[in-house]
Design an enzyme around this catalytic site. Structure first.
Site, PDB file in Angstrom:
ATOM      1  N   GLY A  28      23.400  39.668  49.295  1.00  0.00           N
ATOM      2  CA  GLY A  28      23.242  38.502  48.428  1.00  0.00           C
ATOM      3  C   GLY A  28      22.047  38.534  47.496  1.00  0.00           C
ATOM      4  O   GLY A  28      21.691  37.505  46.914  1.00  0.00           O
ATOM      5  N   VAL A  29      21.420  39.672  47.324  1.00  0.00           N
ATOM      6  CA  VAL A  29      20.221  39.749  46.470  1.00  0.00           C
ATOM      7  C   VAL A  29      20.559  40.161  45.046  1.00  0.00           C
ATOM      8  O   VAL A  29      19.703  40.106  44.171  1.00  0.00           O
ATOM      9  CB  VAL A  29      19.170  40.727  47.038  1.00  0.00           C
ATOM     10  CG1 VAL A  29      18.672  40.236  48.381  1.00  0.00           C
ATOM     11  CG2 VAL A  29      19.724  42.130  47.151  1.00  0.00           C
ATOM     12  N   THR A  32      25.276  44.239  43.371  1.00  0.00           N
ATOM     13  CA  THR A  32      26.381  44.561  42.479  1.00  0.00           C
ATOM     14  C   THR A  32      25.975  44.351  41.029  1.00  0.00           C
ATOM     15  O   THR A  32      26.246  45.200  40.169  1.00  0.00           O
ATOM     16  CB  THR A  32      27.607  43.700  42.829  1.00  0.00           C
ATOM     17  OG1 THR A  32      27.972  43.938  44.184  1.00  0.00           O
ATOM     18  CG2 THR A  32      28.781  44.026  41.929  1.00  0.00           C
ATOM     19  N   ASP A  57      30.907  49.165  49.378  1.00  0.00           N
ATOM     20  CA  ASP A  57      30.887  47.948  50.190  1.00  0.00           C
ATOM     21  C   ASP A  57      32.326  47.565  50.495  1.00  0.00           C
ATOM     22  O   ASP A  57      33.125  47.400  49.566  1.00  0.00           O
ATOM     23  CB  ASP A  57      30.188  46.828  49.407  1.00  0.00           C
ATOM     24  CG  ASP A  57      29.919  45.611  50.252  1.00  0.00           C
ATOM     25  OD1 ASP A  57      30.506  45.499  51.351  1.00  0.00           O
ATOM     26  OD2 ASP A  57      29.136  44.766  49.820  1.00  0.00           O
ATOM     27  N   GLU A 240      11.352  36.772  48.653  1.00  0.00           N
ATOM     28  CA  GLU A 240      11.270  35.926  49.848  1.00  0.00           C
ATOM     29  C   GLU A 240      10.846  36.803  51.015  1.00  0.00           C
ATOM     30  O   GLU A 240      10.965  38.025  50.956  1.00  0.00           O
ATOM     31  CB  GLU A 240      12.635  35.277  50.137  1.00  0.00           C
ATOM     32  CG  GLU A 240      13.017  34.231  49.102  1.00  0.00           C
ATOM     33  CD  GLU A 240      14.323  33.546  49.448  1.00  0.00           C
ATOM     34  OE1 GLU A 240      14.843  33.776  50.573  1.00  0.00           O
ATOM     35  OE2 GLU A 240      14.830  32.803  48.600  1.00  0.00           O
ATOM     36  N   ASN A 267      15.010  40.251  42.031  1.00  0.00           N
ATOM     37  CA  ASN A 267      15.970  39.388  41.342  1.00  0.00           C
ATOM     38  C   ASN A 267      15.697  37.916  41.576  1.00  0.00           C
ATOM     39  O   ASN A 267      14.886  37.539  42.430  1.00  0.00           O
ATOM     40  CB  ASN A 267      17.391  39.715  41.833  1.00  0.00           C
ATOM     41  CG  ASN A 267      18.115  40.689  40.924  1.00  0.00           C
ATOM     42  OD1 ASN A 267      17.745  40.869  39.764  1.00  0.00           O
ATOM     43  ND2 ASN A 267      19.135  41.316  41.451  1.00  0.00           N
ATOM     44  N   CYS A 280      11.933  21.469  37.229  1.00  0.00           N
ATOM     45  CA  CYS A 280      11.927  20.380  38.202  1.00  0.00           C
ATOM     46  C   CYS A 280      10.951  20.697  39.324  1.00  0.00           C
ATOM     47  O   CYS A 280      10.417  21.799  39.433  1.00  0.00           O
ATOM     48  CB  CYS A 280      13.339  20.178  38.765  1.00  0.00           C
ATOM     49  SG  CYS A 280      13.923  21.615  39.717  1.00  0.00           S
TER      50      CYS A 280
END
Lengths: 349, 297
Positions: A28-29, A32, A57, A240, A267, A280
């Site tokens: 999820g980083v 692709t 994958d 993170e 990313n 915000c």
């Protein structure tokens, strides 16, 4: 001497020596997106060369990323003359093997019935690591084709890899296979002639010959994967804690396999302080957290090409969006000058 | 920058990266990352440092374990060479017993041979070997060890065995079969009538006498052969038979026949005996034909 390292992938994109480029990281980083971006930039920078993007994958995303369907056979990306994509489908490959086995065992009713039910595919498909093994077989096929001058020749192959664990298993395969083949060589040397006589007739298997060929190919791959001028691994991460930790472990594992790692793509950065219009409280808070880890990344990876990429407002899908986004891999992203791209991505239907 | 300096720069940067990750640096990097969060349960053990500090057979690498197991399997296959047992050699000679039984049967002795443990017959031995599992050699002492055989010794042994065979054939053929067949084919001629051995000269007893003679001579031959094998510490059949060598290559368990090698060895032994008998019989028939031809002339 000046040891400063550029914060972009220009060196890689314009490289004329690299044959294998792996793009990987935690799930999820943006692997692709990054692998598609690298492929596009390389194809644009070197129009006379052919590039192939392979997804290893099992949860393929290349078709979604480009907005067109790709299969197990390499096919050119619409709008690009020198970039092809391929999605290795382990279940389809296993089904092909099953069908071949059915055809070869036509006389054997019992076995044929068993195989027609897809038994071979079911059995082998559940073996852990089968996806990586099939991907590896594709790599070996390409090497063989290139040596024999068959089919389309690709100057560089880019791998959109599976999440970290799968990729590490894939990269271990040459070493594992090499050890296994050494052992099989010993056994076949003792029993090969006897086995050949048992399997004689139309299926005269030259066990030793096939194993030697396989071993030779595996050794070639091992050598190529550990040559920094031929192979490199681009790590993709987000700013993170867990991603940073896993990236560090990934880099250390890759170094233990003698694989070159010199580029990191960070990313989904917010660059909130440079976006006064869309700023915000949540973005500010999140950007503060990202900055903390970004500073640590800069400190830990001062000898790496660290490329920072923004989190865009829309999805980066389709060739046009990928082209717009990917150019920052080559030139670097300046949040002050280039932040318009965040809102310029075309909506994909 | 020139091409050379770019290449050199890349090389130097690579070395710097490797230096930072080597010599415990990798573990400290992970510790630095995990140290910034409280109560982190993530491991700081570096794959680089753990691979360089632990010795090769660390037991953690499943590939090393599997190759070790493969090595052990190969060693077992080597060691499971069937012991060179001559099942008929260690105990009393079953071939002699068998021919004795055959001779008794020929003479009309209908009494079944007592299948005691002292006189094991071929069928009892076969039954025993079928009932045995994969370890039939336990309890049967091997006369011949498993030591590798010196080629010169083997050659000398083969020469001795061939000599023995040749002498046996010469003695059998020219000192018994030829005169016996000649006397048989000349029964009735005054010059050759032997009154005291009417039984022997009786043509209807030819097969009995011939077989009895064969039993005795083959037994003597095998006794002499065994003594030669014992003196050289070589089993002739095991050392020279290509069939046995082929069978010994078959891994145990591949063919669902227990003690395959032992059975084939036994079969080859019996065939050896039978072939000698048949050869002598053929010689006798040939001689009969020749003598009949010359008598007819």
């Amino acid at each position: 001497m000046d040891y400063s390292v550029e914060s972009n992938l220009h060196e890689l994109i314009t490289s004329t020596t690299h044959k294998w480029i792996f793009v990987g990281g935690k799930g999820g980083v943006g692997k692709t997106t990054s692998s598609c971006s690298i492929s596009i930039q390389m194809a644009l920078a070197q129009p006379t060369k052919q590039f192939l993007l392979i997804s290893t994958d099992p949860a393929h995303n290349l078709s979604d990323a480009f907005g067109e369907k790709f299969g197990k056979e390499a096919r050119k990306v619409t709008g690009m003359n020198n970039l092809s994509c391929m999605e290795i489908d382990p279940s389809a490959a296993l089904k092909d093997m099953n069908d071949m086995a059915v055809a070869q065992n036509g006389g054997n009713e019992g076995l044929g019935d068993l195989l027609q039910g897809g038994a071979l595919a079911d059995i082998t498909g559940s073996i852990p690591g089968i996806d990586e093994a099939l991907s590896f077989m594709e790599v070996m096929k390409h090497i063989k084709r290139q040596e024999e001058g068959e089919g389309e020749k690709y100057d560089t192959v880019i791998f959109d890899t599976a999440p970290t664990g799968h990729t590490l298993r894939f990269l271990q395969l040459p070493q594992t296979l090499s050890q296994l083949l050494d052992k099989f060589g010993e056994i076949a040397g003792k029993f090969g002639p006897m086995l050949n006589s048992f399997t004689g007739g139309s299926q005269n298997m030259d066990i030793m010959g096939k194993m030697n060929e396989l071993k030779s190919n595996v050794e070639k791959i091992k050598q190529q994967f550990s040559d920094p001028d031929l192979t490199t691994f681009v790590c993709v991460c987000i700013s993170e804690f867990l991603s940073l930790y896993e990236t560090e472990r990934l880099i250390q594992e890759l170094m233990s396999y003698d694989m070159d790692v010199n580029s990191i793509i960070v990313n989904q950065l917010l660059f909130a302080e440079d976006d006064s219009e869309h700023n915000c409280r949540r973005c500010q808070s999140r950007w503060k957290m990202q900055k903390k880890y970004l500073d640590q990344i800069d400190e830990l990876y001062e000898d790496f090409h660290v490329v920072t990429m923004p989190l865009c407002a829309g999805e980066i899908r389709g060739l046009n969006n990928l082209k717009k986004f990917s150019k920052f891999l080559d030139t670097g992203y300046d949040p002050k000058k280039d932040n318009k791209v965040i809102y310029e991505l075309e909506e994909q239907k | 920058m020139s091409e050379i300096s770019e290449t050199e720069k890349r090389r130097l940067l690579r070395e710097r990266r490797q230096q930072k990750f080597g010599k415990g640096g990798a573990t400290s990097r992970l510790a630095k990352i995990t140290g910034q969060t409280e109560n982190s349960f993530l491991s700081t053990e570096s794959p680089i440092d753990s691979k360089s500090s632990t010795p090769e057979p660390s037991g953690r690498n499943s590939n090393e374990d599997s190759t070790k197991q493969m090595d052990e399997l190969l060693a077992q296959i080597h060691q499971q060479q069937p012991k060179k047992t001559d099942q008929g050699g260690a105990a009393k000679n079953p071939e002699l017993d068998l021919f004795a039984q055959l001779a008794k049967m020929q003479q009309g002795d209908a009494s079944a041979p007592t299948a005691t443990s002292e006189t094991p017959d071929i069928f009892a031995q076969l039954l025993k070997s079928v009932q045995m599992d994969q370890q039939p050699q336990q309890g049967i002492e091997s006369v011949f060890g498993n030591q590798p055989i010196d080629a010169a010794v083997l050659e000398a042994h083969n020469v001795a065995v061939n000599k023995l065979k040749a002498y046996t054939i010469v003695v059998k053929w020219f000192f018994f079969i030829l005169p016996y067949v000649y006397y048989i084919s000349h029964t009735g001629r005054e010059a050759f009538q032997l009154t005291t051995v009417d039984f022997v000269m009786n043509r209807s007893n030819f097969f009995t006498i011939f077989t009895s003679f064969e039993v005795v001579t083959l037994s003597v031959y095998y006794q002499l052969l065994m003594s030669a094998e014992k003196s050289h510490n070589i089993n002739t059949l095991n050392s020279n038979s290509k069939i046995l060598k082929l069978v010994s290559m078959v891994p145990p368990g591949l063919v669902p026949i227990p003690n395959l090698r032992g059975k084939i060895s036994q079969a080859l032994q019996y065939w050896d005996v039978l072939s000698m008998y048949l050869t002598d019989m053929a010689f006798a028939i040939l001689l009969t034909g020749i003598f009949q031809y010359y008598h007819a002339m």
